[in-house]
Write a protein that holds these residues in place. Structure first.
Motif, short mmCIF file in Angstrom:
data_model
loop_
_atom_site.label_atom_id
_atom_site.label_comp_id
_atom_site.label_asym_id
_atom_site.label_seq_id
_atom_site.Cartn_x
_atom_site.Cartn_y
_atom_site.Cartn_z
N MET A 84 33.34 37.76 47.24
CA MET A 84 32.83 37.18 46.00
C MET A 84 33.81 36.34 45.19
SD MET A 84 30.09 39.65 44.31
CE MET A 84 31.31 40.73 43.62
N PRO A 85 35.12 36.70 45.13
CA PRO A 85 35.99 35.92 44.27
C PRO A 85 35.99 34.42 44.59
CG PRO A 85 37.08 37.94 44.89
CD PRO A 85 35.80 37.88 45.69
N ALA A 86 35.82 34.07 45.87
CA ALA A 86 35.79 32.65 46.23
C ALA A 86 34.57 31.96 45.62
CB ALA A 86 35.79 32.50 47.75
N GLU A 87 33.45 32.68 45.59
CA GLU A 87 32.25 32.09 44.98
C GLU A 87 32.39 32.01 43.46
OE1 GLU A 87 28.44 33.46 46.26
OE2 GLU A 87 29.10 33.79 48.32
N ASN A 88 33.05 33.01 42.89
CA ASN A 88 33.29 32.95 41.45
C ASN A 88 34.17 31.77 41.08
OD1 ASN A 88 31.77 35.27 41.19
ND2 ASN A 88 33.54 36.63 41.19
N ALA A 89 35.21 31.54 41.91
CA ALA A 89 36.10 30.39 41.68
C ALA A 89 35.30 29.10 41.79
CB ALA A 89 37.25 30.41 42.68
N ALA A 90 34.38 29.07 42.75
CA ALA A 90 33.56 27.87 42.94
C ALA A 90 32.71 27.62 41.69
CB ALA A 90 32.67 28.05 44.16
N MET A 91 32.16 28.68 41.13
CA MET A 91 31.32 28.52 39.94
C MET A 91 32.15 28.15 38.72
SD MET A 91 28.39 31.43 40.16
CE MET A 91 29.08 32.67 41.21
N GLU A 92 33.33 28.74 38.61
CA GLU A 92 34.13 28.52 37.41
C GLU A 92 34.91 27.21 37.46
OE1 GLU A 92 36.43 32.12 37.20
OE2 GLU A 92 34.59 33.28 36.84
N LYS A 93 35.45 26.89 38.64
CA LYS A 93 36.34 25.73 38.71
C LYS A 93 35.77 24.57 39.51
CE LYS A 93 40.06 29.09 38.73
NZ LYS A 93 40.88 29.85 39.66
N GLY A 94 34.60 24.76 40.09
CA GLY A 94 34.00 23.68 40.85
C GLY A 94 34.68 23.40 42.18
N VAL A 95 35.51 24.34 42.65
CA VAL A 95 36.17 24.14 43.95
C VAL A 95 35.30 24.76 45.05
CG1 VAL A 95 38.50 24.10 43.03
CG2 VAL A 95 37.46 26.30 43.63
N HIS A 96 35.53 24.33 46.27
CA HIS A 96 34.76 24.90 47.37
C HIS A 96 35.38 26.24 47.79
CE1 HIS A 96 33.09 25.54 51.39
NE2 HIS A 96 32.07 24.81 50.95
N PRO A 97 34.56 27.26 48.06
CA PRO A 97 35.11 28.57 48.44
C PRO A 97 36.05 28.46 49.63
CG PRO A 97 32.76 28.76 48.05
CD PRO A 97 33.08 27.30 47.97
N GLY A 98 35.71 27.61 50.60
CA GLY A 98 36.55 27.49 51.80
C GLY A 98 37.90 26.87 51.46
N GLY A 99 37.86 25.79 50.69
CA GLY A 99 39.12 25.13 50.32
C GLY A 99 40.00 26.05 49.49
N TRP A 100 39.36 26.71 48.55
CA TRP A 100 40.08 27.63 47.67
C TRP A 100 40.72 28.74 48.50
CZ3 TRP A 100 39.23 32.89 46.36
CH2 TRP A 100 39.84 33.33 45.18
N THR A 101 39.95 29.32 49.41
CA THR A 101 40.44 30.44 50.23
C THR A 101 41.60 29.99 51.12
OG1 THR A 101 38.25 31.42 50.25
CG2 THR A 101 39.77 32.17 51.94
N ARG A 102 41.44 28.84 51.78
CA ARG A 102 42.48 28.40 52.71
C ARG A 102 43.77 28.04 51.99
NH1 ARG A 102 37.52 25.99 54.94
NH2 ARG A 102 36.88 27.53 56.49
N GLU A 103 43.63 27.49 50.79
CA GLU A 103 44.82 27.18 50.00
C GLU A 103 45.54 28.48 49.60
OE1 GLU A 103 45.31 24.95 45.85
OE2 GLU A 103 44.07 23.85 47.32
N ASN A 104 44.75 29.47 49.21
CA ASN A 104 45.32 30.78 48.85
C ASN A 104 46.06 31.39 50.03
OD1 ASN A 104 44.26 30.58 46.31
ND2 ASN A 104 42.54 31.97 46.68
N ILE A 105 45.46 31.26 51.20
CA ILE A 105 46.09 31.84 52.39
C ILE A 105 47.45 31.18 52.62
CG2 ILE A 105 45.94 31.94 54.92
CD1 ILE A 105 42.91 32.48 54.57
N ALA A 106 47.49 29.86 52.51
CA ALA A 106 48.76 29.13 52.73
C ALA A 106 49.82 29.61 51.74
CB ALA A 106 48.53 27.63 52.61
N ASN A 107 49.42 29.75 50.47
CA ASN A 107 50.37 30.20 49.45
C ASN A 107 50.87 31.61 49.71
OD1 ASN A 107 50.21 27.83 48.00
ND2 ASN A 107 48.54 28.56 46.70
N MET A 108 49.94 32.49 50.05
CA MET A 108 50.32 33.89 50.22
C MET A 108 51.14 34.09 51.49
SD MET A 108 46.80 35.61 48.82
CE MET A 108 47.24 37.34 48.98
N LYS A 109 50.84 33.28 52.50
CA LYS A 109 51.64 33.36 53.73
C LYS A 109 53.09 32.99 53.44
CE LYS A 109 51.77 31.70 58.47
NZ LYS A 109 51.09 30.90 59.50
#
Length: 840
Positions: A84-109
RNA sequence: GCGGGCGUGGCGGAAUGGUAGACGCAGCGGACUUAAAAUCCGCUUGGGGUUCCCAGUGCGGGUUCGAGUCCCGCCGCCCGCACCA
């Protein structure tokens, strides 16, 4: 060696060397004993938090230790990337859940790499990628083919304003989190996995989990909840249908004063058909959310239907009520109400003035004893119960079941608390359920050669609800069976499905199938699984179920995925606050805004004091979070890793503190100075140091294997202090080298840096130090001498000193004689090498 | 509400039913220094008549020669409760 250890340069240098030499890549072909160390994979929320650092540091120390003790180690990492957090980010910030998630993965890695974890990144996976969830879809179809997947109606939280399904956490005080509307229960047709088919297996399997915490095993057993009871039928008096009820306490049948049915029960529905009042009551029961906690804490409400049934033994009339606390999903959806011995029934009867009878008492003489404001659910002897009087609860249960069976109005039945697993989610960011709905053919599985069913990227989150449903093209397909236009299933899978088999995919990652059977046979079960206690029931039960289901359909040969389980505690921190004068609410400040003194704290911005609040779990709302990156930048990876291991036992909460990390930083430097004193050329023996060294090695090994890192740390401190104080000798230098090896799994960067001048090759690949068993045994022991259980003196004697001699020595002590004060010794208890207790 | 867990100095904690407080943090005192930082040494459960004694492991009972540890009953906090992950 330089004067100070500089993590800013050393950390990255060694991380690069480990990468370049692929030090931590598991070799599938290895002939060494294998060790699969796994920490629960993270949700890619954007930043690693301290809790992750703790979790992964523990696993890392074990993985590195296992490698040092000659094991081929599999220590992989991946991402639990749907949710759900990816969908919440999409609703709040207008970003795509996939893009948001993959960017997060890169940062956390990148963050994980900066902490120096010995992970096999070649096996990295993310559940949101088609090359993972496509295989999950295939497995889901396999389970479907095996008859373990089905559809049925089930209740969800419905937000009538947003016209959408809400997760339990999106329901706050009975209202939708965005709309504020009162939430209702609504029935939807949903997908289920037949976990109840495995109830017996999962329950019995718990017994074999030797290396799981007892508390988790108990929680799993209670969750599965096997119970033996009586299912029986009440004869109607003023209507036609029998009412079938189930009870785990048939022994209390003489205490029954009413029968209650669920709002969805056929009898309730029949009554409602010509009663507006009953309809209103059933509508009332539909209000509110679906969680057990909500249902059970809600006020007990009932509606008297006016119907009566006959008690099978006494023949008395019992009224039939509709009650909001009776669940249609459990048992038969109807119960006999025994207010004396069930708390819910007690509250219900008190409210509606129904009789409360005693049929169990601690003593038969108490048959007439009144109740103390609550039901008595405990054990005892049957009273006021005709032929059952005087029997124990257990015997009475059996007797009632036997009578019911012989008279033909009921039968003994095993009922499980465990319900089938509803895996449907009316959401976008999850694994599409690979089915197609065809008007002609019904529900049709997507043929395997058409997998994966890929999530469309072009979706909008402007309106609430599942964007898959309103997507212009995605769901429209031809039926694989008849070729006519049909629609895809738009529900996606619960993310618990994703995490129910990822540990299998880590063993091997073939492109054409979910996993390789031989690889699983080699690596599984996971030797040590580490994660939060919050997963004690659901995730662990689902993963156990999924593994057993795959084993049952013949795909794998392992039944239990996790041989050992460890549940770690949370990381907590002080809170800093001021009470807002205007509204009396606390205003919280972040640790970075605070200057912390010994017992006080002040705000940097205005220099005025702030209150130091409770030490609680780190959370954004209380602002008591610290950023691991900032800590690593200031103190280096080793200091934060050491902090994670020190002081608190790993299963308990760990309070983060600035002072604590400062202390760890000082210890890093202290070790650095000690390592600089290593001199291979020194000569001379120091028996005491030799002994201390070997004892420490043995103890630290034991502590690491038990994951008692705090104890291992304390041992290392002790050895360090002893070595610092010792005179130079070959023994001392050997001990310095040993300390380096002992801390290598915990502080790998410092260890590599020092090892580069002391040892050969990489310390990450070095062997754990050997010990001389002869040195582990002390030749002298200190004996406690007690008089009447109180310590009065101690004796230092040779180990193994005879009982008689210890008695004589104890009696010879002045302190003992003074304590005895002339009293006669009546008994002497001697525990060899431990104590003497003189009983006067 | 139900299920599970935890509770020991100022703080984190240690202690196969056998010397309660190892080890770390904070604090206090001292050494070094022109000074500070860093480092090193010492003290640090409470009370008292201070080589010694008494009390003490959330509270109240119990078992035992002996209980932080085992049993019963409370209190407080934490986790989970099936759509948070």
């Amino acid at each position: 060696m330089t004067e100070r250890f500089d993590p800013a340069t050393a950390d990255t240098r060694w991380q690069r060397v480990w990468d370049e030499r692929a030090c931590f890549t598991a070799d599938d072909a290895s002939t060494k004993p294998r060790s699969y160390v796994l920490e629960m994979f993270p949700y890619p929320s954007g930043r690693i938090h301290i809790g992750h650092v703790r979790n992964y540091t523990m696993g890392d120390v074990l993985a590195r230790y296992k490698r040092m003790t000659g094991h081929e180690v599999l220590h992989p990492m991946g991402w639990d990337a749907f949710g759900m957090p990816a969908e919440n980010a999409a609703m709040e910030k207008g970003v795509h859940p996939g893009g948001w998630t993959r960017e997060n993965i890169a940062n956390m890695k990148a963050q994980l790499k900066r902490l120096g974890f010995a992970l096999d990144w070649s096996r990295e996976l993310a559940t949101c990628e088609p090359d993972y969830y496509g295989h999950e879809q295939a497995l889901f179809l396999d389970l479907y083919a095996a008859g373990l997947v089905y559809r049925k109606e089930s209740s969800v939280n419905w937000d009538p304003i947003d016209q959408t399904v809400l997760a339990n956490e999106q329901v706050i005080d009975g209202r939708g989190w965005r709309s504020g509307a009162l939430v209702e229960k609504r029935k939807l047709s949903q997908w289920f996995l037949k976990i109840t088919d495995f109830a017996e297996e999962l329950l019995e399997g718990v017994q074999g989990l030797e290396h799981w915490p007892d508390k988790v095993k108990l929680m799993q057993e209670n969750w599965i909840g096997k119970s033996r009871g009586l299912q029986f039928r009440f004869k109607p008096i003023n209507f036609f249908d029998e009412i079938e009820v189930y009870s785990t306490r048939p022994d209390t049948i003489f205490g029954a004063s009413f029968v209650a049915v669920a709002a969805e029960h056929p009898v309730a529905q029949a009554v409602a058909a010509d009663s507006a009042e009953a309809q209103a009551f059933i509508a009332l029961c539909k209000q509110g959310g679906t969680t057990a906690a909500e249902l059970e804490t809600a006020e007990k409400l009932g509606f008297d239907t006016g119907l009566k049934v006959k008690h099978p033994f006494t023949g008395a009339d019992l009224p039939v009520w509709i009650a909001n606390f009776v669940l249609m999903d459990y048992g038969t959806g109807a119960v006999m109400g025994v207010p004396g011995h069930d708390q819910r029934d007690f509250e219900f009867s008190t409210k509606y003035g129904l009789p409360i009878a005693r049929v169990v008492a601690t003593d038969p003489a108490d048959a007439g004893a009144p109740f103390q404001g609550e039901a008595e659910a405990g054990d005892g002897v049957l009273v006021n119960s005709d032929f059952l009087n005087g029997q124990s609860v257990t015997d009475a249960k059996a007797a009632v079941i036997a009578r019911a069976e012989s008279e033909g109005w009921g039968e003994g039945k095993t009922v499980w608390r465990l319900r089938d697993w509803g895996v449907s989610r009316q959401r976008y960011w999850g694994t599409p359920i690979p089915f197609i709905h065809c008007e002609a053919c019904g529900v049709v599985p997507v043929p395997k050669d058409q997998l994966p069913v890929v999530l469309p990227e072009d979706v909008d989150f402007q309106t609430p609800g599942n964007p898959l449903v309103r997507h212009a093209t995605w769901k429209y397909v031809d039926c694989p069976q008849c070729g006519k236009p049909a629609v895809r299933e738009t529900d996606t899978l619960d993310t618990f499905v994703d995490s129910s088999w990822y540990f299998l995919r880590f063993a091997s990652q073939p492109a054409d199938k979910p996993f390789d059977r031989e690889a699983i046979a080699k690596w599984l079960p996971v030797e040590q699984y580490i994660g939060g206690i919050e997963h004690a029931i659901l995730h662990l039960l689902y993963a156990r179920f999924w593994t057993r289901a795959l084993a049952r359909i013949g795909m794998i040969d392992v039944k239990e995925p996790f041989a050992s389980l460890f549940t770690q505690g949370m990381v907590t921190h002080e809170t800093y606050l001021r009470i807002d004068n205007a509204n009396g609410q606390p205003v919280y400040f972040a640790p970075t805004e605070i200057e912390r003194g010994g017992e006080s704290a002040k705000l940097k911005a205005d220099g005025a004091p702030v209150e130091i609040g409770r030490v609680i779990k780190m959370s954004k709302s209380k602002k008591n979070v610290v950023d691991p990156d900032a800590i690593v930048a200031t103190y280096g990876a080793d200091a934060i890793r050491w902090f994670m291991l020190s002081d608190s036992p790993p299963e308990r909460d760990l309070p983060w503190s600035e002072a604590g990390i400062e202390g760890c930083w000082r210890f890093v430097q202290r070790l650095w100075r000690l390592f600089a004193q290593f001199d291979a050329a020194t000569t001379g023996e120091d028996k005491a140091i030799d002994r201390k060294r070997d004892q420490t090695v043995a103890a630290v090994a034991q502590d690491i294997e038990a994951l008692s890192f705090n104890k291992a740390v304390a041992r290392i401190y002790e050895l360090t202090s002893a070595v610092e104080k010792a005179q130079p000798s070959a023994s001392r230098s050997a001990a310095i080298r040993t300390i380096l090896l002992l801390v290598a799994p915990m502080m790998p960067h410092l260890a590599e840096e020092a090892w580069s001048t002391i040892g050969d090759d990489l310390v990450s690949l070095a062997a754990w130090p050997a010990v001389d068993p002869a040195l582990l045994v002390e030749d002298e022991v200190t004996i406690a001498v007690q008089v009447k259980g109180k310590l009065r003196d101690t004796l230092t004697v040779a180990k193994g000193t005879a009982k008689e001699e210890l008695e004589a020595l104890a009696l010879a002590s002045d302190k003992v004689q003074r304590a005895l004060d002339g009293a006669e010794v009546r008994k002497i208890i001697v525990v060899p090498d431990r104590l003497v207790n003189l009983v006067a």
